[in-house]
Design a protein around this motif. Structure first.
Motif, mmCIF file in Angstrom:
data_model
loop_
_atom_site.group_PDB
_atom_site.id
_atom_site.type_symbol
_atom_site.label_atom_id
_atom_site.label_comp_id
_atom_site.label_asym_id
_atom_site.label_seq_id
_atom_site.Cartn_x
_atom_site.Cartn_y
_atom_site.Cartn_z
ATOM 1 N N LEU A 154 -22.302 -59.487 -51.188
ATOM 2 C CA LEU A 154 -22.671 -60.233 -52.454
ATOM 3 C C LEU A 154 -22.687 -61.361 -51.799
ATOM 4 C CD1 LEU A 154 -23.458 -57.326 -54.747
ATOM 5 C CD2 LEU A 154 -24.899 -58.722 -52.908
ATOM 6 N N GLY A 155 -23.709 -62.627 -52.066
ATOM 7 C CA GLY A 155 -23.205 -63.625 -52.441
ATOM 8 C C GLY A 155 -22.584 -64.399 -53.666
ATOM 9 N N SER A 156 -22.056 -65.164 -53.927
ATOM 10 C CA SER A 156 -21.988 -65.931 -55.578
ATOM 11 C C SER A 156 -23.077 -66.013 -56.287
ATOM 12 C CB SER A 156 -21.153 -67.153 -55.584
ATOM 13 O OG SER A 156 -21.754 -67.983 -55.580
ATOM 14 N N TYR A 180 -21.458 -59.959 -61.599
ATOM 15 C CA TYR A 180 -21.505 -61.076 -61.392
ATOM 16 C C TYR A 180 -20.316 -61.573 -60.618
ATOM 17 C CZ TYR A 180 -20.002 -66.539 -62.384
ATOM 18 O OH TYR A 180 -19.361 -67.097 -62.300
ATOM 19 N N ASN A 181 -20.212 -62.404 -59.088
ATOM 20 C CA ASN A 181 -19.529 -62.241 -58.241
ATOM 21 C C ASN A 181 -19.334 -64.263 -58.417
ATOM 22 O OD1 ASN A 181 -19.274 -59.675 -57.467
ATOM 23 N ND2 ASN A 181 -20.636 -60.748 -55.985
ATOM 24 N N CYS A 227 -18.552 -62.420 -51.283
ATOM 25 C CA CYS A 227 -17.864 -61.834 -50.981
ATOM 26 C C CYS A 227 -18.682 -59.577 -50.948
ATOM 27 C CB CYS A 227 -16.579 -60.782 -52.233
ATOM 28 S SG CYS A 227 -17.026 -60.154 -53.645
ATOM 29 N N PRO A 228 -17.878 -59.144 -50.450
ATOM 30 C CA PRO A 228 -18.017 -57.796 -49.509
ATOM 31 C C PRO A 228 -18.373 -56.575 -50.920
ATOM 32 C CG PRO A 228 -16.777 -58.308 -48.033
ATOM 33 C CD PRO A 228 -16.447 -59.159 -49.425
ATOM 34 N N ALA A 229 -19.064 -55.815 -51.136
ATOM 35 C CA ALA A 229 -19.179 -55.419 -52.904
ATOM 36 C C ALA A 229 -19.247 -53.863 -52.217
ATOM 37 C CB ALA A 229 -20.333 -56.365 -53.612
ATOM 38 N N LEU A 282 -21.386 -43.854 -61.657
ATOM 39 C CA LEU A 282 -21.540 -45.804 -61.617
ATOM 40 C C LEU A 282 -20.244 -46.145 -60.928
ATOM 41 C CD1 LEU A 282 -23.987 -46.981 -59.999
ATOM 42 C CD2 LEU A 282 -23.962 -48.242 -62.070
ATOM 43 N N GLY A 283 -19.299 -46.746 -59.563
ATOM 44 C CA GLY A 283 -18.237 -46.809 -59.237
ATOM 45 C C GLY A 283 -18.928 -48.325 -57.960
ATOM 46 N N GLY A 284 -17.654 -49.342 -58.325
ATOM 47 C CA GLY A 284 -18.190 -50.453 -57.350
ATOM 48 C C GLY A 284 -16.826 -51.291 -57.269
ATOM 49 N N HIS A 285 -16.379 -51.277 -55.987
ATOM 50 C CA HIS A 285 -15.510 -52.494 -55.892
ATOM 51 C C HIS A 285 -16.311 -53.714 -55.470
ATOM 52 C CE1 HIS A 285 -10.940 -53.233 -55.312
ATOM 53 N NE2 HIS A 285 -11.385 -53.858 -54.056
ATOM 54 N N GLY A 286 -15.379 -54.985 -56.062
ATOM 55 C CA GLY A 286 -15.520 -56.221 -55.363
ATOM 56 C C GLY A 286 -14.749 -57.323 -55.876
ATOM 57 N N CYS A 287 -14.686 -58.428 -55.495
ATOM 58 C CA CYS A 287 -14.120 -59.540 -56.166
ATOM 59 C C CYS A 287 -12.785 -59.051 -56.609
ATOM 60 C CB CYS A 287 -14.707 -60.460 -56.458
ATOM 61 S SG CYS A 287 -15.795 -61.506 -55.157
ATOM 62 N N GLY A 288 -12.033 -58.273 -56.058
ATOM 63 C CA GLY A 288 -10.501 -57.552 -56.685
ATOM 64 C C GLY A 288 -11.126 -56.630 -58.164
ATOM 65 N N GLN A 289 -11.796 -56.320 -58.391
ATOM 66 C CA GLN A 289 -12.366 -56.109 -59.873
ATOM 67 C C GLN A 289 -13.454 -54.274 -59.032
ATOM 68 O OE1 GLN A 289 -10.899 -57.279 -62.796
ATOM 69 N NE2 GLN A 289 -10.106 -58.434 -61.385
ATOM 70 N N THR A 290 -12.878 -53.730 -59.693
ATOM 71 C CA THR A 290 -12.998 -52.209 -60.316
ATOM 72 C C THR A 290 -13.930 -51.634 -61.409
ATOM 73 O OG1 THR A 290 -11.525 -51.491 -58.470
ATOM 74 C CG2 THR A 290 -12.746 -49.884 -59.515
ATOM 75 N N TYR A 291 -14.686 -51.439 -60.712
ATOM 76 C CA TYR A 291 -16.195 -50.725 -62.013
ATOM 77 C C TYR A 291 -16.529 -49.046 -62.191
ATOM 78 C CZ TYR A 291 -20.560 -50.477 -65.217
ATOM 79 O OH TYR A 291 -21.318 -50.163 -66.316
ATOM 80 N N LEU A 292 -15.740 -48.090 -63.036
ATOM 81 C CA LEU A 292 -15.995 -46.862 -63.246
ATOM 82 C C LEU A 292 -16.715 -47.073 -64.546
ATOM 83 C CD1 LEU A 292 -16.482 -43.788 -61.578
ATOM 84 C CD2 LEU A 292 -14.574 -43.857 -62.822
ATOM 85 N N LYS A 293 -18.163 -45.993 -64.247
ATOM 86 C CA LYS A 293 -19.040 -45.465 -65.608
ATOM 87 C C LYS A 293 -20.115 -44.663 -65.343
ATOM 88 C CE LYS A 293 -21.666 -47.329 -69.435
ATOM 89 N NZ LYS A 293 -22.416 -48.047 -70.409
ATOM 90 N N LYS A 294 -19.694 -43.157 -66.422
ATOM 91 C CA LYS A 294 -20.775 -42.048 -65.694
ATOM 92 C C LYS A 294 -21.609 -42.326 -67.402
ATOM 93 C CE LYS A 294 -16.068 -39.942 -65.200
ATOM 94 N NZ LYS A 294 -14.879 -38.888 -65.263
#
Length: 609
Positions: A266-268, A237-238, A242-244, A292-304
Motif C-alpha cells: 500500500l502506498g502512503s 492511513y499509511n 509499506c506491505p499491509a 478483522l485484523g491487520g498489520h502494517g507500518c509497525g502497527q497492529t489492528y484488531l477489532k471484533k
C-alpha cells in the motif's frame, strides 16, 4: 461462503475538503479549520454567514459565524425556527436521501438545547446527545456558534472510512423584523414534515495524521437474514509505502468457521475499502463474530464485529406457528400472539429504513421466545411495571397496529387502575412520545396506566381507520388490564390533540375527560384544511363538551398552531357551558414547556372522585 473486498467508491470529487487530525485536545481555532460560506436562501440581503469545519478521530467540529450581533437561538424553540440544523450522511452522489442523521441546536452556552431530529428515517430517535458540546458567544461584531459532535452518534460514519461524506447546515435567523434562511446547499424540504428526503453537500476529508499508521472499521449492517451481505467499511492511513496484511475470520463462539488472509503493498496516504460477506449455505440463527485484523507500518489492528444470522427457514416457521395460534378459536392470549407477529414486522421495517443502519435482532429473539411460551400454554406478556410495546389486529383492514404501554410502579392486577391514552403528534411516533420520563414520574405518582397508540400516517389526524384503531385499542386494553372504567381519559399533543378533541367528543361514552396540549381544535383551522376534505368543530358537540372535563394547554408563542384562534374557540365553548380549563403558557412555543405538571395537577382531583 462469499467474500468480497474492493475499494470503497467515492464520487463525485467534492469542491470542499476539511482536515482530519488524529486527536485534538480542544476545539480547533478557526485558522486550522476549512472555511465555507452559507448561501442566503431567503430574507433581506446583506448578512454574511460563514462556516468552519474540521474533525479528528473522535469528533466532528463546526463553527458558524454571523457577521453581526444577533440573538442566540431561543431556548424554547419552535421545532424548526431559530434552530441550527445539521444533517450528516454517507450519501455522496448529490441525490436527495433519507439515510442521514439530523441534529438541532438551540439555547445558550449556559442552557444548551441539543436534540436529535431524524436518524435514518426515524423521527426524534432516542440518540444520546449528552456528549455533544454546543456554545453560543457574541462579541462586538460577530455571533459565533461552535459545535462538537462525537462520531459515535453518527453511524455508520467514521472519519477514516470514506473519502467523501455529505452534510448540510441550515440556520434561520431573525434580523430586526425579518427572517433569513442560510444553508450550505439549498434544500427546500429542510423543515418539511411531509417528506424525509434531504439535499446534502458533498465534502471531502483531508487527513493530517502525521507519521503514525491508523485504521478504523465499522460494521454497517449487523444482521444477515438472506437478502443482503454483511458489510464492513475499513479505512487505513499509511504514513509511507509499506506491505499491509489483512486477516479476516468468521467465528461462532470459539469455533472458527472460515479465515481469509491477504497481503498487499500500500502506498502512503489513505485507503478506503469495503468488505462484504454472506454465507453460501444455511447457518443456524445465532450470534457470530467477524474478526478483522491487520498489520502494517509497525502497527497492529484488531477489532471484533459481532453480528447475528437469522435463518430464513426458521423465520418462516416462527411466523407460520404464530399465525396458526392466532387462528385457533381457543387462543387464550391473542394480544401476545399479535405482539409476537408485530415484532417480526418491526424487524423488517427497521431493516428497510436504511441499509446503513444497524437493524439489530432483538425483535426476532423476542418473537421466537414468545412463540415458544405460547406453544407451551404460557402468556409471555407479563404485566409488570415499566414501558413495553404491544399490538392488536385491526378490525378495519386486518393490519397489525402498534401501541406502547406504561404500567406504573406498584402495578398489580388485584385492583383497578385509572388510564390515560395519549396520542402523539405528526413529528414523532408513539415510542418517542412514550419515552418521556416526566410522564412516567407523573404516572407513578398518580397510579395511572398510560397508553400510547401509534398513528398509521404522519398527517392523518386520527381520522377514519385511525379513529377506529383508538376505540379498538381502548377495548383491547379494557379486556386485558384491570382498569377503572369510570376513570379513562384521552389526551394528545399537536395533531394528537385534534385526535383527542375529535374522538373524545364524538364518543364521550368511552371517556372520563379530555386533555389537549398544543392541539388543533377543529378542521379547517385558521384557514388551513391540511389537504383534508373534512370538517369538525367542537361547537357541534356541545353536549359532550358540557359533560366531559376538558383541559387545554397552549403556548402563547406557538407558531405551528397559532394561539389566537384556539383561545377564541375556547372562550366560545366556555360561554356555552363547556367544562373546560384553559391554560395559556406565556413565552411557550409548540409544546416545549412543562405541560406534564399541569396535566397531572388537572388529573389529580378527577382521579379521587
Amino acid at each position: 461462503m462469499a467474500l468480497e473486498l474492493f475499494p470503497t467508491p467515492s464520487w463525485p470529487r467534492p469542491s470542499f475538503y476539511f482536515p482530519l487530525h488524529f486527536e485534538l485536545k480542544k476545539f480547533p481555532p478557526k485558522t486550522e479549520m476549512a472555511m465555507q460560506p452559507l448561501q442566503q436562501i431567503t430574507g433581506p440581503p446583506g448578512q454574511e454567514v460563514m462556516s468552519y469545519w474540521a474533525c479528528d478521530s473522535l469528533n466532528l467540529f463546526l463553527a458558524l459565524e454571523v457577521s453581526q450581533q444577533t440573538e442566540g437561538p431561543r431556548h424554547k424553540v419552535q421545532p424548526w425556527e431559530d434552530t441550527l440544523i445539521l444533517n450528516v450522511s454517507r450519501q455522496t452522489d448529490c441525490q436527495s436521501t433519507t439515510c442521514y442523521t439530523s441534529l438541532g441546536f438551540a439555547g445558550t452556552s449556559k442552557k444548551p438545547h441539543v436534540f436529535a431530529i431524524t436518524h435514518h428515517g426515524v423521527r426524534f430517535p432516542q440518540l444520546d446527545c449528552s456528549k455533544i458540546k454546543y456554545k453560543f458567544t457574541v462579541d462586538a461584531n460577530n455571533s459565533l456558534f461552535t459545535v462538537a459532535v462525537p462520531w459515535s452518534i453518527l453511524p455508520p460514519l467514521r472519519p477514516l472510512l470514506y473519502e467523501t461524506i455529505a452534510i448540510n447546515l441550515s440556520i434561520a435567523r431573525r434580523f430586526e423584523e425579518e427572517r433569513a434562511l442560510y444553508q450550505l446547499v439549498e434544500d427546500e424540504n429542510y423543515n418539511s414534515e411531509s417528506t424525509d428526503l434531504r439535499r446534502l453537500f458533498p465534502v471531502g476529508i483531508c487527513p493530517k495524521l502525521g507519521n503514525s499508521a491508523y485504521a478504523q472499521s465499522f460494521l454497517t449492517c449487523n444482521l444477515w437474514h438472506g437478502d443482503r451481505p454483511m458489510q464492513i467499511n475499513l479505512g487505513l492511513y499509511n504514513p509511507q509505502t509499506c506491505p499491509a496484511k489483512l486477516d479476516i475470520a468468521i467465528k461462532e463462539g470459539d469455533a472458527c468457521l472460515e479465515t481469509h488472509s491477504s497481503t498487499v503493498e500500500l502506498g502512503s496516504g489513505c485507503h478506503h475499502w469495503t468488505l462484504r460477506w454472506s454465507p453460501q449455505r444455511p447457518l443456524p440463527s445465532g450470534e457470530y463474530v467477524l474478526e478483522l485484523g491487520g498489520h502494517g507500518c509497525g502497527q497492529t489492528y484488531l477489532k471484533k464485529h459481532p453480528f447475528f444470522v437469522i435463518d430464513p427457514a426458521e423465520l418462516s416457521a416462527i411466523k407460520a406457528d404464530l399465525l396458526k395460534l392466532e387462528e385457533d378459536i381457543n387462543c387464550l392470549y391473542p394480544t401476545a400472539v399479535h405482539t409476537a407477529l408485530a415484532n417480526l414486522e418491526w424487524m423488517e421495517e427497521k431493516c428497510a429504513l436504511c441499509t446503513w443502519d444497524e437493524p439489530g435482532y432483538g425483535h426476532f429473539l423476542q418473537a421466537r421466545e414468545m412463540r415458544d411460551s405460547l406453544q407451551n400454554g404460557g402468556n409471555p406478556l407479563a404485566d409488570k411495571p415499566g414501558l413495553s410495546r404491544r399490538a392488536f389486529r385491526a378490525e378495519t383492514d386486518g393490519s397489525l397496529q402498534t401501541y406502547s404501554l406504561y404500567l406504573p410502579k406498584g402495578f398489580k392486577s388485584q385492583r383497578k387502575w385509572p388510564m390515560l391514552m395519549l396520542l402523539h403528534g405528526s413529528c414523532a411516533d408513539e415510542q418517542a412520545f412514550a419515552a418521556n420520563p416526566e410522564l412516567h414520574k407523573a404516572a407513578d405518582k398518580l397510579g395511572l396506566v398510560l397508553i400510547f397508540p401509534k398513528a398509521r400516517v404522519a398527517n392523518g389526524f386520527y381520522l377514519g381507520d385511525e379513529e377506529a384503531d383508538i376505540l379498538q385499542n381502548l377495548a383491547a386494553i379494557k379486556q386485558n388490564l384491570p382498569l377503572d372504567w369510570d376513570k379513562l381519559f384521552l389526551g394528545g399533543f399537536a395533531m394528537g390533540g385534534f385526535g383527542a378533541w375529535h374522538t373524545g367528543l364524538r364518543h364521550p361514552e368511552h371517556f372520563s375527560g379530555l386533555a389537549v396540549i398544543s392541539g388543533i381544535p377543529c378542521l379547517p383551522f385558521a384557514g388551513e384544511d391540511f389537504n383534508l376534505e373534512y370538517n369538525f368543530n367542537p361547537l357541534d358537540y356541545l353536549g359532550a363538551a358540557k359533560k366531559l372535563p376538558i383541559l387545554v394547554i397552549h403556548g402563547a408563542e406557538d407558531e405551528i398552531v397559532p394561539v389566537k384562534p384556539v383561545a377564541e374557540l375556547i372562550a366560545t365553548l366556555q360561554e356555552q357551558g363547556a367544562r373546560l380549563v384553559y391554560k395559556e403558557i406565556a413565552n411557550g412555543a409548540h409544546g416545549n414547556f412543562g405541560w406534564v405538571a399541569d396535566l397531572a395537577a388537572w388529573l389529580k382531583p378527577l382521579l379521587k372522585k
